[in-house]
Design a protein around this motif. Structure first.
Motif, PDB file in Angstrom:
ATOM      1  N   MET A 114       0.705  -0.976   0.283  1.00  0.00           N
ATOM      2  CA  MET A 114       0.118   0.280  -0.091  1.00  0.00           C
ATOM      3  C   MET A 114       0.726   0.857  -0.375  1.00  0.00           C
ATOM      4  O   MET A 114       0.329   2.522  -0.214  1.00  0.00           O
ATOM      5  CB  MET A 114      -1.012  -0.143   0.677  1.00  0.00           C
ATOM      6  N   LEU A 115       2.080   0.743   0.675  1.00  0.00           N
ATOM      7  CA  LEU A 115       2.815   2.177  -0.096  1.00  0.00           C
ATOM      8  C   LEU A 115       4.187   1.699  -0.863  1.00  0.00           C
ATOM      9  O   LEU A 115       4.517   0.969  -1.180  1.00  0.00           O
ATOM     10  CB  LEU A 115       4.018   2.035   1.609  1.00  0.00           C
ATOM     11  N   GLU A 116       4.423   3.130  -1.821  1.00  0.00           N
ATOM     12  CA  GLU A 116       5.339   3.275  -2.943  1.00  0.00           C
ATOM     13  C   GLU A 116       6.579   3.891  -2.679  1.00  0.00           C
ATOM     14  O   GLU A 116       6.706   5.088  -1.503  1.00  0.00           O
ATOM     15  CB  GLU A 116       4.701   4.162  -4.013  1.00  0.00           C
ATOM     16  N   HIS A 117       7.644   2.865  -2.469  1.00  0.00           N
ATOM     17  CA  HIS A 117       9.429   3.639  -2.234  1.00  0.00           C
ATOM     18  C   HIS A 117      10.403   2.855  -3.532  1.00  0.00           C
ATOM     19  O   HIS A 117       9.700   2.411  -4.229  1.00  0.00           O
ATOM     20  CB  HIS A 117       9.786   2.465  -0.750  1.00  0.00           C
ATOM     21  N   PHE A 118      11.186   4.082  -3.341  1.00  0.00           N
ATOM     22  CA  PHE A 118      12.031   3.739  -4.323  1.00  0.00           C
ATOM     23  C   PHE A 118      13.251   4.412  -4.788  1.00  0.00           C
ATOM     24  O   PHE A 118      13.517   4.555  -3.066  1.00  0.00           O
ATOM     25  CB  PHE A 118      10.715   4.378  -6.324  1.00  0.00           C
ATOM     26  N   THR A 119      13.727   4.224  -5.170  1.00  0.00           N
ATOM     27  CA  THR A 119      15.228   5.428  -5.201  1.00  0.00           C
ATOM     28  C   THR A 119      15.479   5.805  -6.140  1.00  0.00           C
ATOM     29  O   THR A 119      15.098   6.236  -7.666  1.00  0.00           O
ATOM     30  CB  THR A 119      16.658   3.965  -5.150  1.00  0.00           C
ATOM     31  N   ILE A 120      16.716   6.813  -5.873  1.00  0.00           N
ATOM     32  CA  ILE A 120      16.557   7.664  -7.007  1.00  0.00           C
ATOM     33  C   ILE A 120      18.131   7.744  -6.684  1.00  0.00           C
ATOM     34  O   ILE A 120      19.253   8.389  -5.652  1.00  0.00           O
ATOM     35  CB  ILE A 120      16.544   9.500  -6.588  1.00  0.00           C
ATOM     36  N   ARG A 121      19.378   7.629  -8.667  1.00  0.00           N
ATOM     37  CA  ARG A 121      20.407   7.869  -7.855  1.00  0.00           C
ATOM     38  C   ARG A 121      21.131   6.609  -6.642  1.00  0.00           C
ATOM     39  O   ARG A 121      21.675   6.794  -6.767  1.00  0.00           O
ATOM     40  CB  ARG A 121      20.757   8.790  -7.962  1.00  0.00           C
ATOM     41  N   GLY A 122      20.212   5.923  -7.098  1.00  0.00           N
ATOM     42  CA  GLY A 122      19.960   4.385  -6.019  1.00  0.00           C
ATOM     43  C   GLY A 122      20.374   4.684  -4.593  1.00  0.00           C
ATOM     44  O   GLY A 122      21.018   3.366  -3.956  1.00  0.00           O
ATOM     45  N   LEU A 123      19.550   5.863  -4.424  1.00  0.00           N
ATOM     46  CA  LEU A 123      19.781   5.604  -2.294  1.00  0.00           C
ATOM     47  C   LEU A 123      18.367   6.143  -2.464  1.00  0.00           C
ATOM     48  O   LEU A 123      17.001   5.842  -3.236  1.00  0.00           O
ATOM     49  CB  LEU A 123      20.003   7.702  -2.765  1.00  0.00           C
ATOM     50  N   ASP A 124      17.775   5.043  -1.394  1.00  0.00           N
ATOM     51  CA  ASP A 124      16.133   5.397  -1.525  1.00  0.00           C
ATOM     52  C   ASP A 124      15.224   6.663  -0.755  1.00  0.00           C
ATOM     53  O   ASP A 124      15.984   7.205  -0.627  1.00  0.00           O
ATOM     54  CB  ASP A 124      15.840   3.827   0.354  1.00  0.00           C
ATOM     55  N   VAL A 125      14.475   6.237  -1.115  1.00  0.00           N
ATOM     56  CA  VAL A 125      13.242   7.433  -1.090  1.00  0.00           C
ATOM     57  C   VAL A 125      11.991   6.584  -1.124  1.00  0.00           C
ATOM     58  O   VAL A 125      11.172   6.067  -1.758  1.00  0.00           O
ATOM     59  CB  VAL A 125      13.071   8.459  -2.633  1.00  0.00           C
ATOM     60  N   SER A 126      11.099   7.516   0.525  1.00  0.00           N
ATOM     61  CA  SER A 126      10.419   6.125   0.416  1.00  0.00           C
ATOM     62  C   SER A 126       9.096   7.637   0.447  1.00  0.00           C
ATOM     63  O   SER A 126       9.098   8.708   0.591  1.00  0.00           O
ATOM     64  CB  SER A 126      10.605   6.405   2.084  1.00  0.00           C
ATOM     65  N   GLY A 127       7.989   6.646   0.524  1.00  0.00           N
ATOM     66  CA  GLY A 127       6.645   7.007   0.113  1.00  0.00           C
ATOM     67  C   GLY A 127       6.659   8.579   0.828  1.00  0.00           C
ATOM     68  O   GLY A 127       6.133   9.599   0.357  1.00  0.00           O
ATOM     69  N   PRO A 128       6.697   8.466   2.749  1.00  0.00           N
ATOM     70  CA  PRO A 128       6.272   9.569   3.164  1.00  0.00           C
ATOM     71  C   PRO A 128       7.186  10.527   2.919  1.00  0.00           C
ATOM     72  O   PRO A 128       6.994  11.999   3.628  1.00  0.00           O
ATOM     73  CB  PRO A 128       6.691   9.640   4.486  1.00  0.00           C
ATOM     74  N   THR A 129       8.204  11.063   2.293  1.00  0.00           N
ATOM     75  CA  THR A 129       8.800  11.921   2.123  1.00  0.00           C
ATOM     76  C   THR A 129       9.022  12.612   0.685  1.00  0.00           C
ATOM     77  O   THR A 129       9.172  13.672   0.490  1.00  0.00           O
ATOM     78  CB  THR A 129      10.650  11.871   1.619  1.00  0.00           C
ATOM     79  N   MET A 165      15.171  18.827   5.676  1.00  0.00           N
ATOM     80  CA  MET A 165      14.784  17.044   6.073  1.00  0.00           C
ATOM     81  C   MET A 165      13.678  16.445   6.154  1.00  0.00           C
ATOM     82  O   MET A 165      12.307  17.301   6.660  1.00  0.00           O
ATOM     83  CB  MET A 165      15.396  17.132   7.686  1.00  0.00           C
ATOM     84  N   ALA A 166      13.049  16.314   5.306  1.00  0.00           N
ATOM     85  CA  ALA A 166      12.019  15.006   5.150  1.00  0.00           C
ATOM     86  C   ALA A 166      11.774  13.784   6.573  1.00  0.00           C
ATOM     87  O   ALA A 166      12.808  13.801   6.784  1.00  0.00           O
ATOM     88  CB  ALA A 166      11.938  14.112   3.468  1.00  0.00           C
ATOM     89  N   PRO A 167      10.184  13.293   6.549  1.00  0.00           N
ATOM     90  CA  PRO A 167      10.646  12.361   8.036  1.00  0.00           C
ATOM     91  C   PRO A 167      11.319  11.136   7.512  1.00  0.00           C
ATOM     92  O   PRO A 167      11.239  10.714   8.972  1.00  0.00           O
ATOM     93  CB  PRO A 167       9.046  12.515   7.986  1.00  0.00           C
ATOM     94  N   ALA A 168      11.797  10.839   6.440  1.00  0.00           N
ATOM     95  CA  ALA A 168      11.799  10.160   6.563  1.00  0.00           C
ATOM     96  C   ALA A 168      12.904   9.875   5.307  1.00  0.00           C
ATOM     97  O   ALA A 168      13.456  10.784   4.860  1.00  0.00           O
ATOM     98  CB  ALA A 168      11.022   8.257   5.567  1.00  0.00           C
ATOM     99  N   ASP A 169      13.632   8.430   4.280  1.00  0.00           N
ATOM    100  CA  ASP A 169      14.613   8.697   3.434  1.00  0.00           C
ATOM    101  C   ASP A 169      14.227   9.638   2.374  1.00  0.00           C
ATOM    102  O   ASP A 169      13.341   9.521   2.083  1.00  0.00           O
ATOM    103  CB  ASP A 169      15.067   7.065   3.166  1.00  0.00           C
ATOM    104  N   ASN A 170      15.782  10.248   1.642  1.00  0.00           N
ATOM    105  CA  ASN A 170      14.839  11.023   0.688  1.00  0.00           C
ATOM    106  C   ASN A 170      16.746  11.119   0.495  1.00  0.00           C
ATOM    107  O   ASN A 170      16.418  12.465  -0.815  1.00  0.00           O
ATOM    108  CB  ASN A 170      14.469  11.959   0.559  1.00  0.00           C
ATOM    109  N   LEU A 171      17.660  10.538   0.904  1.00  0.00           N
ATOM    110  CA  LEU A 171      18.993  11.028   0.222  1.00  0.00           C
ATOM    111  C   LEU A 171      18.813  11.194  -1.257  1.00  0.00           C
ATOM    112  O   LEU A 171      19.816  11.680  -2.007  1.00  0.00           O
ATOM    113  CB  LEU A 171      20.228  10.014   0.756  1.00  0.00           C
ATOM    114  N   GLY A 172      18.511   9.736  -1.784  1.00  0.00           N
ATOM    115  CA  GLY A 172      18.742  10.220  -3.352  1.00  0.00           C
ATOM    116  C   GLY A 172      17.618  11.281  -4.397  1.00  0.00           C
ATOM    117  O   GLY A 172      18.523  11.596  -4.681  1.00  0.00           O
ATOM    118  N   GLY A 173      17.016  11.855  -3.804  1.00  0.00           N
ATOM    119  CA  GLY A 173      16.405  12.931  -3.977  1.00  0.00           C
ATOM    120  C   GLY A 173      15.073  13.784  -3.618  1.00  0.00           C
ATOM    121  O   GLY A 173      14.829  13.608  -2.707  1.00  0.00           O
TER     122      GLY A 173
END
Length: 709
Positions: A114-129, A165-173
Motif C-alpha cells: 500500500m506504500l510506494e517506495h523507490f530509489t533515485i540515483r541508487g538511494l532510497d526515497v520513501s513514500g512519506p518523503t 529534511m524529510a520525515p524518512a529517507d530521501n537521500l537520493g532526491g
C-alpha cells in the motif's frame, strides 16, 4: 513455468477492439478533429508554474524548494517536471506510474504494498518523503493518486538547503507534487476508463474562476473506481476527492488544497520472494529460481484499506517591489488496516517450496507542518542579489501494530492461501519526531544572468520526543550556473548536502541493539553538468559523486549489532531529455550509469544497477488528432544482497500508448490507450530489500475517454 494463455488472449482481444474503435472514429470524423490543448496553470502571483515544453509531457522548469520556480537552464541541479498531459496519456493512477518515465528512478515496492517506495540515483526515497506543494509530511502516504496533480517534479540528488529534511529517507532526491488550479478558461472534464482485467473508473475535473477580475479560483477533482486487476482474483477500489481554492489580489494571494483518498485491495496480492539467507535463522535458497507467473497471487483471502486526508494553506504577500513574504501550514492523517505490507515468502527449494509470512497490520501516521520565509532583491554595484530566508517546523508521528502468520507451507508456483491473522489493536506511536530548521540562501546574478552563483546553508534540528535523542546539523551548499554561449546553453556545478533522520535498528531481525537510534545521516554530493535547449529539444548531461555513512553489522560477545562505520560512495553519469526532435516526433526519457560501492567492504551496493534507461517516443501522425508512441524500459544487472552472493539479471520491457482527439456531437473528446509490458514478459523487476526479489507486474491495458464540456 506454465503461462496463462487465456489472460494473454483477453489482452490481445481488448487491444484489437481499441484499435478498431479508434479507427472508426478516425474515419467518421477526420475532417472535424482537433488536438486538445494541454491544461496548464496560469496566474499572476509570482508562483505561476513554468510553461509546458514542446511535446507537452515535461515542463521548462520546476520548484527548487525555498528558491521557488526556476527554469531548468538556470537551476544548478538536475531536475525534471512531468505534466498533467503525460498523466493522461499513460492513464497514470499513482505516482509510481508517472515516475516510470525517469531513468534515475527505480522501485522497491510492487502493487501489493500500500506504500510506494523507490530509489533515485541508487538511494532510497520513501513514500512519506514526497513533498506536497513544497511541504513534507502531508502528502498521501499510501498509493499517491495523480488525478488532482498538475506536475510531478523530480530533483535528483540530496538537497538539504533547498527543501530541508524529510520525515524518512530521501537521500537520493526529492519528489514534489503540484496540485491543479482553476484556469482563466472554464474546465469541465469527464474521464471514463477501463483497465484489464475488469477495472472501471470515473474521474470528474471541474474548474472555474469568479469575480470581475477572476480573482477567486475553484478546482475540484473526484474519482471513483472498482474492479478486478491483472493479479489473479484480486479486486481494487479507490476514491479521491480533492478541492483547490485560490484567491489572488494585487499584493497578496492565498491557496488552499484539501484531499481525501481511499484505496482498498481485496483477495490478495503479488508477493516478494526471499532467496538469500536472513539473520533471523531463516535460510533462503541462495540461488535464482524461475519467475512465478506475473499474475500469481499467494495471499488470497486477505484484504487491506488505506485512508489519507490532508490539507495545505499558503499565503504570499508582496511587501514592496523588492521584498515579499510567504507562510504555509499543513496537516495530514493516514490510517492503514489489513494487508499493508509483509507480502513475502522465503524460498527454500528450486521446486518452489517456501515458508510464507503474512501480516494483518494497523498503522497510523500524523503530520503537522509550518513554514515561513522572506524573499528580497537588491543590487551591490553590478551584482544582483536574490536572498531567501526561511524557517520550518514539522512534527511527524507514526505507529504500527500487527499480527502475523509466519512460516506456513507455501509454494510459489502453486500458491497456498494463508490464514489471515485477526486484526491487531490500535497502535501507539513509536515515532514522534520534531524537525525544525532555519535556512538562508543568496543567488548572485553576474553579467545580467550569464553567471548565477547560489550560496546558502540550512541549520537543521531533529528531536525524537519518545527518547532523549536531540541532534543538530548545519548543511552548507553552493551551486553555480554559467552561460558562456548564450541563453540556450548552461554549464552548472554544485556541492549539496542532504540530511535524513538517524536510522533505528529494526526489531525482530536478531540484533542485540534493536531499537537503538543513531545521529542524522549527512550525505554529500558534488555534481557537474551541461544543459542545452536546442529549439524544441532540451537535454541535460551530468556527472555526480555521492558519499554517505551507513550502518554496518558487527559481531559482539552477545551476538550481532548494527553500528556506525560504513561508508558508501555512488558515482554516476546521467543523460535526460524531453521535447521535440522533429516537427511531429517528441521524446522523453534518458540514460543513467551508476557505480555504487561500500567503501569499507569493497562490495557493490545491492539494488543499484549499473545501467538503466527509459526512453519514450511519440509521433503525431498525418491523421488529424491521432498520435501514437511507445517506451522501452531497461534495467541492467544488479546484486540482490549485501554480500554480493546473488546477481539479478538485466531486463527490459516495451510499453505502448496512443491518443486520438476528435469531436462527438460538437463535444471535444480525447481517447487514450496505454499498454504496459506489451509482450507480457515475466522477469525479476527489482528488490524490496537485501535478498527479496519482486516479480514484474502482468501486462496491463488501459483505455480512457475524456469528454471536455
Amino acid at each position: 513455468m506454465p503461462k496463462h494463455s487465456p489472460r494473454a488472449c483477453k489482452a490481445t482481444v481488448g487491444y484489437s477492439i481499441v484499435l478498431a474503435v479508434l479507427g472508426a472514429f478516425g474515419g467518421a470524423h477526420a475532417q472535424s478533429t482537433q488536438t486538445l490543448a494541454p491544461i496548464t496553470v496560469q496566474g499572476s502571483d509570482g508562483e505561476s508554474l513554468p510553461p509546458v515544453a514542446p511535446g507537452g509531457k515535461a515542463a521548462t522548469g520546476a520548484r527548487l524548494g525555498m528558491l521557488g520556480n526556476t527554469d531548468i537552464l538556470d537551476a544548478p541541479v538536475s531536475i525534471n517536471s512531468y505534466t498533467a498531459q503525460i498523466i493522461q496519456d499513460m492513464q497514470a493512477r499513482t505516482l509510481a506510474d508517472v515516475l516510470q518515465n525517469d531513468p534515475s528512478v527505480r522501485f522497491t515496492t510492487n502493487s501489493g504494498h500500500m506504500l510506494e517506495h523507490f530509489t533515485i540515483r541508487g538511494l532510497d526515497v520513501s513514500g512519506p518523503t514526497v513533498a506536497f506543494n513544497g511541504l513534507y509530511g502531508i502528502a498521501p502516504k499510501g498509493h499517491i493518486p495523480t488525478e488532482f496533480l498538475e506536475r510531478v517534479e523530480v530533483l535528483r540528488g540530496p538537497s538539504g538547503l533547498l527543501s530541508g529534511m524529510a520525515p524518512a529517507d530521501n537521500l537520493g532526491g526529492t519528489v514534489n507534487l503540484v496540485t491543479k488550479r482553476a484556469t482563466d478558461e472554464p474546465i469541465t472534464n469527464l474521464t471514463t476508463s477501463y483497465s484489464s482485467d475488469s477495472y472501471v473508473q470515473g474521474h470528474v475535473d471541474v474548474g472555474r474562476r469568479f469575480g470581475e477580475d477572476k480573482k477567486l479560483g475553484v478546482r475540484f477533482n473526484g474519482v471513483y473506481g472498482t474492479g478486478d486487476t491483472g493479479v489473479s482474483d484480486q479486486k481494487k477500489g479507490r476514491r479521491l476527492g480533492a478541492l483547490a481554492l485560490d484567491y489572488q489580489d494585487d499584493n497578496w494571494g492565498l491557496k488552499l488544497d484539501a484531499y481525501s483518498s481511499r484505496e482498498k485491495i481485496d483477495n490478495g496480492s503479488q508477493g516478494m520472494y526471499g532467496l538469500v539467507a536472513t539473520r533471523r535463522n531463516v535460510v533462503g535458497l541462495g540461488e535464482l529460481v524461475s519467475v512465478p507467473d506475473a499474475d500469481s497471487n499467494m495471499f488470497e483471502g486477505t484484504h487491506g484499506v488505506y485512508e489519507d486526508d490532508g490539507f495545505s494553506l499558503r499565503g504570499d504577500f508582496k511587501l514592496n517591489d523588492n521584498l515579499s513574504a510567504y507562510a504555509s501550514v499543513g496537516a495530514a492523517n493516514s490510517v492503514g488496516k489489513g494487508l499493508m505490507f509483509g507480502t513475502r515468502v522465503i524460498v527454500t527449494d528450486p521446486d518452489g517450496t517456501a515458508a510464507g509470512y503474512v501480516y494483518n497490520v494497523h498503522t497510523v501516521t500524523r503530520g503537522r507542518v509550518a513554514e515561513t520565509g522572506l524573499n528580497g532583491r537588491f543590487t551591490t554595484g553590478s551584482i544582483a542579489h536574490n536572498i531567501t530566508a526561511s524557517a520550518s517546523w514539522l512534527n511527524y508521528k507514526e505507529g504500527t501494530a500487527s499480527k502475523a502468520n509466519e512460516g506456513w507451507p507455501q509454494n510459489i508456483y502453486n500458491p497456498v492461501a494463508p490464514v489471515f491473522p485477526s486484526a491487531p489493536n490500535a497502535p501507539d506511536y513509536s515515532v514522534d519526531n520534531v524537525m525544525s530548521s532555519f535556512a538562508l540562501a543568496d543567488t548572485l546574478d553576474f553579467a545580467e544572468g550569464k553567471v548565477l552563483l547560489t550560496l546558502g546553508a540550512r541549520f537543521q534540528r531533529v528531536k525524537q520526543k519518545l527518547s532523549d535523542y536531540d541532534e543538530s546539523r548545519l548543511s552548507p551548499s553552493v551551486g553555480i550556473v554559467v552561460k558562456p554561449w548564450g541563453e540556450n546553453t548552461s554549464l552548472y556545478a554544485n556541492y549539496m548536502e542532504g540530511l535524513s533522520p538517524g536510522e533505528t535498528v529494526a526489531f525482530n531481525q536478531g540484533y542485540v541493539n534493536e531499537g537503538q537510534s543513531f545521529k542524522p545521516l549527512q550525505t554529500k554530493q558534488t555534481e557537474v553538468g551541461v544543459k542545452q535547449r536546442l529549439g524544441s529539444f532540451t537535454h541535460t548531461v551530468s556527472a555526480f559523486q555521492i558519499d554517505r555513512p551507513t550502518l554496518v553489522e558487527e559481531e559482539v560477545d552477545a551476538g550481532y549489532v548494527m553500528a556506525e562505520g560504513g561508508k558508501q560512495r555512488l558515482r554516476g553519469i546521467e543523460w535526460s531529455m524531453f521535447g521535440k526532435i522533429a516537427p511531429s516526433l517528441s521524446v522523453l526519457g534518458g540514460l543513467s550509469f551508476l557505480d555504487a560501492k561500500q567503501r569499507d567492504t569493497g562490495l557493490r551496493t545491492f539494488g543499484a544497477p549499473k545501467w538503466t534507461a527509459n526512453l519514450g517516443l511519440d509521433w503525431e501522425t498525418p491523421v488529424t488528432g491521432l498520435s501514437v508512441g511507445g517506451r522501452v524500459v531497461y534495467t541492467g544487472k544488479q546484486w540482490a544482497d549485501t554480500g554480493n552472493t546473488l546477481e539479478m539479471p538485466s531486463w527490459h520491457r516495451f510499453d505502448l500508448n496512443a491518443r486520438y482527439a476528435t469531436k462527438i456531437a460538437s463535444t471535444p473528446v480525447t481517447f487514450n490507450l496505454y499498454v504496459e509490458n506489451l509482450t507480457g514478459r515475466e522477469y525479476w523487476s527489482g528488490l524490496f530489500t537485501s535478498g527479496y526479489l519482486m516479480p514484474a507486474s502482468p501486462r496491463a491495458v488501459r483505455l480512457a475517454a475524456t469528454f471536455q464540456f
